[in-house]
Design an enzyme around this catalytic site. Structure first.
Site, short mmCIF file in Angstrom:
data_model
loop_
_atom_site.label_atom_id
_atom_site.label_comp_id
_atom_site.label_asym_id
_atom_site.label_seq_id
_atom_site.Cartn_x
_atom_site.Cartn_y
_atom_site.Cartn_z
N CYS A 1 0.82 -1.21 0.00
CA CYS A 1 0.00 0.00 0.00
C CYS A 1 0.85 1.26 0.00
CB CYS A 1 -0.92 -0.03 1.21
SG CYS A 1 -1.84 1.49 1.45
N CYS B 1 -1.68 1.70 -3.01
CA CYS B 1 -2.65 2.77 -2.79
C CYS B 1 -2.05 4.17 -2.79
CB CYS B 1 -3.35 2.60 -1.43
SG CYS B 1 -3.43 0.93 -0.80
N LYS C 1 -0.18 5.36 -6.01
CA LYS C 1 -1.25 5.38 -7.03
C LYS C 1 -2.14 6.61 -6.85
CE LYS C 1 -5.07 3.93 -6.00
NZ LYS C 1 -5.61 2.60 -6.11
N TYR D 1 -8.72 -3.37 -11.65
CA TYR D 1 -8.69 -1.97 -11.23
C TYR D 1 -7.29 -1.38 -11.30
CZ TYR D 1 -6.81 -2.59 -6.44
OH TYR D 1 -6.00 -2.83 -5.36
N GLU E 1 -6.52 1.98 -13.43
CA GLU E 1 -6.03 3.16 -12.72
C GLU E 1 -4.72 3.66 -13.33
OE1 GLU E 1 -7.94 2.41 -8.27
OE2 GLU E 1 -5.88 1.79 -8.63
N HIS F 1 -26.81 20.41 -0.15
CA HIS F 1 -26.83 20.98 -1.49
C HIS F 1 -25.83 22.11 -1.60
CE1 HIS F 1 -28.61 21.65 -5.39
NE2 HIS F 1 -28.75 22.93 -5.12
N GLU G 1 -25.41 14.14 -2.30
CA GLU G 1 -26.87 14.31 -2.13
C GLU G 1 -27.65 13.60 -3.22
OE1 GLU G 1 -28.76 18.11 -2.88
OE2 GLU G 1 -27.17 18.70 -4.26
P1 FAD Z 1 1.36 -6.18 1.97
O1 FAD Z 1 1.01 -4.77 2.23
O2 FAD Z 1 1.66 -6.55 0.58
O3 FAD Z 1 2.61 -6.50 2.91
C1 FAD Z 1 3.28 -7.72 2.88
C2 FAD Z 1 4.74 -7.47 3.20
O4 FAD Z 1 5.35 -8.71 3.52
C3 FAD Z 1 5.51 -6.91 2.02
O5 FAD Z 1 6.37 -5.88 2.45
C4 FAD Z 1 6.33 -8.10 1.53
O6 FAD Z 1 7.50 -7.72 0.86
C5 FAD Z 1 6.60 -8.80 2.84
N1 FAD Z 1 6.92 -10.20 2.72
C6 FAD Z 1 6.42 -11.12 1.87
N2 FAD Z 1 6.92 -12.33 2.11
C7 FAD Z 1 7.77 -12.19 3.16
C8 FAD Z 1 8.58 -13.07 3.89
N3 FAD Z 1 8.61 -14.37 3.61
N4 FAD Z 1 9.34 -12.57 4.89
C9 FAD Z 1 9.33 -11.26 5.20
N5 FAD Z 1 8.55 -10.37 4.54
C10 FAD Z 1 7.79 -10.84 3.54
N6 FAD Z 1 -5.96 -1.23 -1.46
C11 FAD Z 1 -6.84 -0.29 -1.04
O7 FAD Z 1 -7.49 -0.48 -0.03
N7 FAD Z 1 -7.03 0.87 -1.74
C12 FAD Z 1 -6.34 1.15 -2.86
O8 FAD Z 1 -6.52 2.20 -3.48
C13 FAD Z 1 -5.38 0.20 -3.31
N8 FAD Z 1 -4.65 0.45 -4.40
C14 FAD Z 1 -3.70 -0.45 -4.80
C15 FAD Z 1 -2.95 -0.16 -5.91
C16 FAD Z 1 -1.99 -1.04 -6.35
C17 FAD Z 1 -1.16 -0.69 -7.55
C18 FAD Z 1 -1.78 -2.27 -5.63
C19 FAD Z 1 -0.74 -3.24 -6.09
C20 FAD Z 1 -2.54 -2.57 -4.52
C21 FAD Z 1 -3.50 -1.66 -4.09
N9 FAD Z 1 -4.30 -1.92 -2.98
C22 FAD Z 1 -5.23 -1.00 -2.57
C23 FAD Z 1 -4.21 -3.20 -2.25
C24 FAD Z 1 -3.39 -3.06 -0.97
O9 FAD Z 1 -2.13 -2.51 -1.26
C25 FAD Z 1 -3.25 -4.42 -0.30
O10 FAD Z 1 -4.54 -4.95 -0.12
C26 FAD Z 1 -2.55 -4.35 1.03
O11 FAD Z 1 -1.29 -3.78 0.92
C27 FAD Z 1 -2.44 -5.76 1.62
O12 FAD Z 1 -1.77 -5.71 2.84
P2 FAD Z 1 -1.02 -7.01 3.39
O13 FAD Z 1 -0.60 -6.65 4.77
O14 FAD Z 1 -1.84 -8.21 3.18
O15 FAD Z 1 0.25 -7.19 2.46
#
Ligand code: FAD
Length: 532
Positions: free
Chosen positions: A95, A100, A103, A238, A242, A505, A510
């Site tokens: 994110c 997010c 973006k 999406y 975007e 308004h 609204e």
């Molecule tokens: P993540 O935030 O992905 O975090 C996981 C972390 O774990 C990462 O840093 C990864 O590198 C690390 N990791 C992975 N494996 C290991 C390991 N074995 N050991 C140590 N670290 C590890 N969501 C919204 O709500 N609104 C939006 O507008 C939106 N826009 C988005 C736009 C884009 C381009 C993308 C790609 C996603 C967007 N999302 C949006 C989705 C949102 O980013 C994710 O839903 C959210 O980040 C998920 O959180 P998470 O904690 O599951 O994983």
């Protein structure tokens, strides 16, 4: 000798004493270590940590922060495997770094470009709006500076809250032992009572020549070293739309390649309107097409060959950049989950009940979960509630229903609840009513912006009090508009209540309080005036 080695040694001695054939049972032992371990080891109080979180993104950090607030000893492992193009980033997950936040900032930059044109109509003396161009280096640097400041604030926050941050790749050694593989090649072994898996996902690549060599994904676009130029976006979810929206807003040609449908999983009518709006803005669509090959030419351009899956016709064209946006895959392969006995689905995701995996002291939150919305607030809420249940005696569970979301295309689309087709298939057409309206935002009049896709609909049950099942809105600031209605839907808002709500308004929001025309009536939902 480490605590784990002591336990293992004890377990093996037990097996030897009973004259078991170790070879024959080695496999069994690997997968059932959990049971042996629990029965032969001291109680959980003797582990080094109360909680190890694997993944320092939205879900993992939320859970860690909540857990330390109950006095627990917590470590967060976060590690970013560089993208095939070599892009990497700091703590905070998708994110903050490649999702997010960058973006939304690029979306905002594109909206400002449009606003400059509007401003002239509003009386601002702008010499020549047509001469105003985006400076890619400037927007990219501004976005990256913000991202880095968030990385820094996150690290400071973790230190202040006494969450131990380990910049290492987490892998299971056994159900209570996580090994962190550090950048310098060394390892840290952590024993823990609980583990939360919050590893999120990364973009998929199609299995075609040139994909990983020459294409980029959302992991790379926000820090792309050069202006992306003429861009092909493969995928119409999406993220693809975007990216197409802000790139076109910056003045680059954007073409979207669509294999099946645009915005799969969203309301079809709304997805069609968003597609039409993007086309109006100059985004091109290659419908029913799949890429076959990407080649780099001497000129530096990328030559993409693709096939239309309906006509079987093959075409090719040159682009400066090819951005793959064909879905994301959970990062579970790297975790060595069999060492902990955790099952994964075919799509690499983890099926969990109330965030609990099939191993009772190992949990999962966020994008890694099977069948849950891939959204930051979902990951945050689930992580926080889980930690509060584990350590704070709380009982509140995550509610994954009616989660609102927004697609940040130039004209945004926000929604909460069921799509029209899902409502029909769940309740039958006879039992639902769809109220709908086109509307004209006041802001659009002076610059004469095209309001023809500013549209909303409310899907509700037909019987009184007409419980609302879904709300959909296309227009400026759709996320801001829909968020309040999402809270109302949490309170089971009915259409009776909506129509007795007095609007503010003149606002966009609204319009939901003014909608009176049902689809069933066949009446024209186009507005006659702004204020009647
Ligand atoms: P993540 O935030 O992905 O975090 C996981 C972390 O774990 C990462 O840093 C990864 O590198 C690390 N990791 C992975 N494996 C290991 C390991 N074995 N050991 C140590 N670290 C590890 N969501 C919204 O709500 N609104 C939006 O507008 C939106 N826009 C988005 C736009 C884009 C381009 C993308 C790609 C996603 C967007 N999302 C949006 C989705 C949102 O980013 C994710 O839903 C959210 O980040 C998920 O959180 P998470 O904690 O599951 O994983």
């Amino acid at each position: 000798m480490s605590f784990l080695a002591t336990c293992r040694g004890h377990a093996f001695r037990v097996l030897k004493q009973t004259d078991f054939n170790l070879d024959r049972y080695a496999n069994l032992l690997k997968f059932n270590m959990s049971a042996v371990y629990f029965s032969s080891c001291p109680t959980k109080g003797s582990y080094e940590y109360d909680l190890v979180v694997i993944g320092g993104g939205s879900g993992g950090l939320a859970a860690a922060k909540e857990a330390v607030s109950y006095g627990k000893k917590v470590a967060v492992l976060d590690f970013v495997i560089p993208s095939p193009r070599g892009t990497t980033w700091g703590i905070g997950g998708t994110c903050v770094n490649v999702g997010c936040i960058p973006k939304k900032l690029m979306h905002q930059a594109a909206l400002l470009g449009e606003a400059i044109h509007d401003a002239k109509a509003y009386g601002w003396q702008i010499p020549d709006p047509e001469a105003i161009k985006i400076d890619w280096e400037a927007i990219k640097t501004a976005v990256q500076n913000h991202v880095k400041s968030v990385n820094w604030v996150t690290r400071v926050m973790l230190r202040d809250k006494k969450v131990e941050y380990i910049n290492g790749l987490g892998q299971f050694k056994d159900p209570n032992t996580v090994v962190a593989k550090l950048k310098n090649g060394t390892e840290r072994v952590l024993t823990t009572s609980h583990v939360i898996i919050a590893v999120g996902g990364r973009p998929n690549y199609p299995n075609i020549p040139g994909a990983k060599e020459y294409c980029i994904t959302s992991d790379d676009i926000f820090s792309h070293p050069t202006p992306p130029g003429d861009t092909l976006i493969v995928g119409a979810g999406y993220i693809g739309l975007e990216c197409a929206g802000f790139l076109k807003g910056f003045g680059y040609n954007a073409t979207v390649m669509v294999r099946s449908v645009v915005l799969r999983g969203f309301d079809t009518q709304m997805a069609d309107l968003i597609t039409e709006e993007l086309k109006d803005k100059g985004v091109e669509f290659l419908m029913k097409c799949v890429p076959l090959e990407v080649k780099k030419l001497d000129s530096g351009k990328l030559q993409v060959t693709w096939k239309n899956i309906e006509t079987n016709k093959t075409c090719s064209a040159e682009f400066d950049t090819v951005l793959i946006a064909t879905g994301r895959r959970a990062l579970t392969d790297e975790l060595l989950l069999p060492n902990a006995g955790i099952k994964v689905e075919e799509n690499a995701k983890i099926n969990a009940n109330k965030e609990t995996t099939n191993v009772p002291h190992i949990f999962a939150v966020g994008d890694v979960l099977h069948g849950r919305p891939e959204l930051t607030p979902v990951a945050v809420q689930a992580g926080k509630l889980l930690a509060a249940r584990l350590y704070g005696g709380a009982t509140l569970e995550m509610d994954y229903d009616n989660v609102a979301t927004t697609v940040f295309t130039p004209l945004e689309y926000g929604c909460v609840g069921l799509s029209e087709e899902t409502a029909i298939s769940k309740y039958t057409e006879d039992k639902i009513e769809v109220y709908h309206a086109f509307y004209k935002p006041t802001e659009f009049f002076i610059p004469q912006r095209n309001p023809s896709r500013c549209y909303l609909k409310v899907i509700c049950l037909r019987n009184s009090p007409r419980t609302i099942l879904g709300m959909h809105f296309i227009g400026p600031n759709a996320g801001e508009v829909i968020q309040g209605y999402a809270a109302a839907m949490k309170c089971n808002i009915t259409f009776d209540q909506l129509e007795s709500t007095v609007g503010i308004h003149p606002t966009l929001s609204e319009e939901f309080t003014r909608v009176v025309i049902t689809k069933r009536s066949g009446l024209d939902p186009t507005p006659q005036s702004c204020c009647s």
